[in-house]
Design a protein around this motif. Structure first.
Motif: not given
Length: 298
Positions: A96-102, A104-108, A114-116, A128-132
């Motif tokens: 559930y959570n990883s699909n939502v994060v993807k 963003i991370t796998q999109g444009d 980008t501000v989250i 946060r771990r990915l540096g956004y």
């Protein structure tokens, strides 16, 4: 082969875990029924809100000079994007959570532009771990969403849009389709593209075949009216996404716990067979030693 003591210890551990997953499944099932009803009740309103506002802008003659409407010919300019990302505060919900994060991370969505705006600790920790870049923490909102919470988030994002901190607003959440199906979704909610709203409205008009459509008349002025309606539209979409996200989370957790319980039961059965084989092997070895000892005495 593992000893009987090791097998029994592992089987007991898995049985304890199975009891926990069964309990979590029951809790999620009860929560899902309430959240599902709430989502089904509110969804028609938010769908109609989107349709109405889109229709208003399509009939506005393309003269709206405000940050909520993008004029023609601006598509090639670089954009700074703001994403309202809705996840959960707890895990054990499958993907559930990883699909939502993807989304963003796998999109444009590059990290620099980008501000989250995170709703939910799991998504916040992941990006946060990915540096956004993060703006605020609205994790408590997802525990029991209220329309006032959506208004608070909407005001923050709207202010950033009007001040030029961001140029586009996206919403990343999970659409609740049914108990076993939840769809990760990313939509752009602001600004409206004049070309898009005109094309959408033209398609509807062609289907209706009712001839030309009159332009929208505003009272008071167009900018004042849209300045009031569009933030309300955005707040409504945010609240609708929060409600659907809660239902989706509980549905995903119920499915995950059901799968975990089934896997635990399979492992328990398998370990039961291993235990019986080990026990039989131990008995056979003892009998063999007794027979060998008796033969040696004779």
């Amino acid at each position: 082969m593992a000893s009987m003591r090791d097998i029994k210890r592992r089987r007991d551990s898995i049985q304890s875990t199975s009891q926990i997953t069964k309990a979590m499944k029951l809790v999620s099932t009860v929560k899902l029924q309430k959240a599902k009803g709430h989502a089904e009740e509110t969804k028609p309103y938010f769908a109609k809100m989107y349709e109405t506002v889109s229709g208003m802008l399509a009939r506005s003659g393309g003269s709206a000079s405000n940050p909520y409407v993008r004029a023609k010919g601006e598509d090639n300019k670089p954009r700074k994007k703001g994403v309202i990302m809705i996840t959960s505060n707890r895990g054990l919900a499958g993907g559930y959570n990883s699909n939502v994060v993807k989304l963003i991370t796998q999109g444009d969505f590059d990290k620099e532009s980008t501000v989250i705006y995170p709703v939910g600790r799991k998504g916040l920790e992941a990006v946060r771990r990915l540096g956004y870049n993060l703006s605020g923490d609205y994790s408590e909102v997802i525990n029991k969403p209220m329309f006032g919470d959506a208004v608070s988030i909407g005001k923050t994002v709207t202010s950033a849009l009007e001040s030029g901190e961001i140029d586009e607003v996206y919403l990343a959440y999970t659409v609740f389709k049914n108990t076993v199906t939840q769809i990760p979704t990313l939509i752009k909610i602001l600004p409206f593209d004049e070309d898009d709203v005109h094309e959408e409205d033209s398609a509807k008009d062609e289907q209706k075949a009712e001839g030309p459509v009159a332009l929208m008349n505003y009272e008071p002025e167009e900018e004042d009216t849209l300045g009031y309606i569009i933030p309300l539209y955005m707040n409504s979409l945010i609240f609708g996404a929060l409600v659907e996200a809660v239902a989706s989370e509980n549905g995903a957790r119920m499915q995950a716990m059901d799968n975990a319980t089934s896997n635990a039961e399979e492992m328990i059965d398998s370990l039961g067979l291993q235990y019986n084989r080990a026990r039989q092997a131990a008995i056979t070895q003892e009998l063999t030693e007794i027979v060998a000892g008796a033969s040696a005495i004779e």
